[in-house]
Design a protein around this motif. Structure first.
Motif, PDB file in Angstrom:
ATOM      1  N   THR A 154       7.512  -6.063 -13.942  1.00 57.57           N
ATOM      2  CA  THR A 154       6.156  -6.416 -13.520  1.00 57.57           C
ATOM      3  C   THR A 154       5.842  -7.877 -13.851  1.00 57.57           C
ATOM      4  O   THR A 154       4.731  -8.219 -14.224  1.00 57.57           O
ATOM      5  CB  THR A 154       5.125  -5.482 -14.191  1.00 57.57           C
ATOM      6  N   TYR A 189       0.654  -3.689  -2.507  1.00 61.78           N
ATOM      7  CA  TYR A 189       2.018  -3.164  -2.524  1.00 61.78           C
ATOM      8  C   TYR A 189       2.499  -2.691  -1.148  1.00 61.78           C
ATOM      9  O   TYR A 189       3.610  -2.200  -1.035  1.00 61.78           O
ATOM     10  CB  TYR A 189       2.117  -2.005  -3.508  1.00 61.78           C
ATOM     11  N   ILE A 202      -1.378   2.900  -3.627  1.00 60.97           N
ATOM     12  CA  ILE A 202      -1.024   3.517  -4.907  1.00 60.97           C
ATOM     13  C   ILE A 202      -2.263   3.440  -5.791  1.00 60.97           C
ATOM     14  O   ILE A 202      -2.637   2.372  -6.272  1.00 60.97           O
ATOM     15  CB  ILE A 202       0.173   2.810  -5.563  1.00 60.97           C
ATOM     16  N   GLY A 227      11.077   0.246  -6.421  1.00 63.84           N
ATOM     17  CA  GLY A 227      10.101   0.840  -7.313  1.00 63.84           C
ATOM     18  C   GLY A 227       9.568  -0.147  -8.323  1.00 63.84           C
ATOM     19  O   GLY A 227       9.818  -1.357  -8.240  1.00 63.84           O
ATOM     20  N   SER A 228       8.820   0.372  -9.309  1.00 63.60           N
ATOM     21  CA  SER A 228       8.156  -0.514 -10.255  1.00 63.60           C
ATOM     22  C   SER A 228       7.916   0.199 -11.575  1.00 63.60           C
ATOM     23  O   SER A 228       7.659   1.409 -11.605  1.00 63.60           O
ATOM     24  CB  SER A 228       6.815  -0.981  -9.672  1.00 63.60           C
ATOM     25  N   ASN A 273       5.421   0.131 -13.373  1.00 60.41           N
ATOM     26  CA  ASN A 273       4.044   0.600 -13.544  1.00 60.41           C
ATOM     27  C   ASN A 273       3.660   1.675 -12.523  1.00 60.41           C
ATOM     28  O   ASN A 273       2.486   1.979 -12.337  1.00 60.41           O
ATOM     29  CB  ASN A 273       3.052  -0.569 -13.482  1.00 60.41           C
ATOM     30  N   TRP A 274       4.668   2.271 -11.870  1.00 60.72           N
ATOM     31  CA  TRP A 274       4.438   3.408 -10.973  1.00 60.72           C
ATOM     32  C   TRP A 274       4.960   4.679 -11.631  1.00 60.72           C
ATOM     33  O   TRP A 274       6.053   4.691 -12.206  1.00 60.72           O
ATOM     34  CB  TRP A 274       5.167   3.227  -9.649  1.00 60.72           C
ATOM     35  N   ILE A 286       1.992   9.532  -6.247  1.00 60.12           N
ATOM     36  CA  ILE A 286       2.301   8.342  -7.035  1.00 60.12           C
ATOM     37  C   ILE A 286       1.012   7.724  -7.582  1.00 60.12           C
ATOM     38  O   ILE A 286      -0.005   7.689  -6.893  1.00 60.12           O
ATOM     39  CB  ILE A 286       3.028   7.294  -6.167  1.00 60.12           C
ATOM     40  N   CYS A 287       1.083   7.234  -8.805  1.00 57.56           N
ATOM     41  CA  CYS A 287      -0.061   6.532  -9.371  1.00 57.56           C
ATOM     42  C   CYS A 287       0.400   5.261 -10.085  1.00 57.56           C
ATOM     43  O   CYS A 287       1.569   5.112 -10.432  1.00 57.56           O
ATOM     44  CB  CYS A 287      -0.835   7.430 -10.338  1.00 57.56           C
ATOM     45  N   GLN A 288      -0.540   4.367 -10.270  1.00 61.44           N
ATOM     46  CA  GLN A 288      -0.276   3.107 -10.960  1.00 61.44           C
ATOM     47  C   GLN A 288      -0.890   3.187 -12.355  1.00 61.44           C
ATOM     48  O   GLN A 288      -2.048   3.603 -12.516  1.00 61.44           O
ATOM     49  CB  GLN A 288      -0.883   1.940 -10.185  1.00 61.44           C
ATOM     50  N   TYR A 306      11.533   4.288 -10.148  1.00 59.21           N
ATOM     51  CA  TYR A 306      12.361   3.190  -9.659  1.00 59.21           C
ATOM     52  C   TYR A 306      13.730   3.741  -9.273  1.00 59.21           C
ATOM     53  O   TYR A 306      14.150   4.789  -9.761  1.00 59.21           O
ATOM     54  CB  TYR A 306      12.505   2.088 -10.723  1.00 59.21           C
ATOM     55  N   LEU A 351       7.561   7.784  -0.218  1.00 60.55           N
ATOM     56  CA  LEU A 351       7.355   6.482  -0.852  1.00 60.55           C
ATOM     57  C   LEU A 351       8.361   5.435  -0.394  1.00 60.55           C
ATOM     58  O   LEU A 351       8.003   4.421   0.211  1.00 60.55           O
ATOM     59  CB  LEU A 351       7.410   6.619  -2.378  1.00 60.55           C
TER      60      LEU A 351
END
Length: 326
Positions: free
Chosen positions: A144, A164, A168, A191-192, A194-195, A210-212, A230, A245
Motif C-alpha cells: 500500500t 480501485y 470496495i 490484490g492488496s 488492505n483488502w 470484499i472490504c477495505q 492477494y 474480483l
C-alpha cells in the motif's frame, strides 16, 4: 483529457518501483533469500516444510524459491487423510501470512523519496467528477505504498481519492469516506494488503464479499489476524480466480491497455516465470513507450529484455527516472 471510458497514458508498476521508494519492501529475490532460515518462528509448519524440502533437494536452494514453494503448497488437492488435509491448510495459511507480513511496511518514506512520489502522483490525478480520465496506474504489487503516500500528504489526502476501478466498501460500513472530485486511478491486478474477505462471507472472491480495512478503522482489530486478499507468486492461481474480483480487474486492465496511446513500465521486468502476465502484456507491445528496470548493463536479464522489447528498455532506478521526468 480522455473521456471516462479510456485512458491515454498507463503506468504499469512492479516490485522494483516500490523498492526504489522504500528499500525495506522486498522483491522476489529478497523473499527467496529468507527461505528457509529467515522464515519467522511464528510460521513453524512452513519453516519445517521448507527445511525438509531443502534436505530432499540435497541443499540446492534454487529448487526452493517462493514461486516453486507457493505452487507446491497451493496446488495440492489430494490428501490421504484428515490429518494431512489440516496440515496442508496450515501450510497455505502460514505461506500467505509470511508473504503478506514480509511485504507489509509501516516505515515512512524518506523526504526525498516522498517528494518524488508526490510529484508523480500529482501528475496522475484525474478529474473524475468531470468524466475526464487521463492516467491509469496498473500495479502488480500488493503493498500500500501509494495509498500510504497519499494518506501521509496533507494536500493529497484532502483533495484526492483512490479509485480501485471496482467498488470496495470499508469494512466498517457506518464509516463515512468522502469521495473527492479528483482521483488516483489504481488497478491492483494481484490484490492488496488492505483488502479482506468480509466476515462470514464464503470463500469465493466476489466483489460483494470484499472490504477495505485501514489501520485507523474501528474494524481493524477484528481483521488484523486475517489474511489479505492477494494473488501470491505461484503458477497455481485457480483458487484466487474463482469469483468476480480478479476477473473484473483483469478484464478492465485488458480493455484500458488496448485503448491507451502510451504504456510505461516502472520496476517491472517481464519475468519469464510468469508466462500468463507476459502473454497478457506483450499483446500491447506496439504502444509500450518505456520499460524502466534497474540492472547492470551486462546483466542477462537486461539483455533479454532488450531482445524482447528493443530500445524502449531503460536501465535506471524508478525513483531516479521519475525525478527526471516529473
Amino acid at each position: 483529457m480522455q473521456n471516462s471510458n479510456t485512458y491515454r497514458r498507463i503506468f504499469v508498476l512492479g516490485s522494483g518501483f516500490s523498492k526504489s521508494f522504500l528499500p525495506s519492501l522486498p522483491t522476489l529475490k529478497d523473499l527467496n533469500a529468507l527461505i528457509p532460515e529467515g522464515i519467522p518462528d511464528e510460521f513453524p509448519h512452513l519453516k519445517e516444510y521448507c527445511r525438509n524440502f531443502l534436505a530432499l533437494c540435497n541443499g540446492e536452494k534454487e529448487y526452493l524459491g517462493v514461486e516453486q514453494l507457493a505452487t507446491c503448497i497451493l496446488s495440492a488437492q489430494i490428501f490421504p487423510g484428515e490429518r494431512e488435509r489440516l496440515y496442508q491448510a496450515n501450510l497455505r495459511f502460514e505461506l500467505l501470512r509470511f508473504i503478506a507480513n514480509s511485504i507489509r511496511s509501516e516505515k515512512p518514506l524518506a523526504d526525498d523519496a516522498a517528494a518524488v512520489l508526490r510529484k508523480f502522483l500529482k501528475a496522475c490525478i484525474n478529474h473524475a467528477s468531470a468524466g475526464e480520465r487521463e492516467t491509469l496506474i496498473l500495479s502488480f504489487n500488493y503493498d500500500t505504498l501509494i495509498e500510504s503516500a497519499i494518506a501521509a500528504d496533507p494536500e493529497l489526502s484532502r483533495a484526492v481519492s483512490v479509485d480501485y476501478g471496482v467498488r470496495i466498501d470499508p469494512a466498517d460500513r457506518s464509516a463515512i469516506r468522502e469521495k473527492c472530485e479528483q482521483t488516483i486511478d489504481l488497478l491492483k491486478l494481484h490484490g492488496s494488503l488492505n483488502w479482506f474477505l468480509l466476515k462470514g462471507a464464503n470463500g469465493e472472491l466476489d466483489l460483494k464479499n470484499i472490504c477495505q480495512v485501514e489501520p485507523y478503522d474501528r474494524s481493524y482489530p477484528i481483521y488484523r489476524e486475517d489474511t489479505p486478499i492477494y494473488i501470491p507468486m505461484a503458477h497455481a492461481k485457480e483458487s484466487f480466480l474463482r469469483g468476480s474480483l480478479f476477473n473484473v480487474l483483469w478484464s478492465k486492465a485488458d480493455y484500458y491497455l488496448k485503448n491507451a496511446e502510451e504504456i510505461n513500465f516502472l520496476g517491472y521486468g517481464f519475468p519469464k516465470t510468469d508466462v500468463n502476465n507476459l502473454e497478457f502484456l506483450l499483446r500491447h507491445r506496439k504502444r509500450i513507450a518505456n520499460v524502466v528496470i534497474f540492472e547492470n548493463e551486462d546483466h542477462p536479464h537486461l539483455i533479454r529484455l532488450r531482445r524482447l522489447l528493443g530500445k524502449c528498455v531503460i536501465s535506471r532506478d524508478a525513483k531516479d527516472y521519475l525525478s527526471r521526468v516529473f
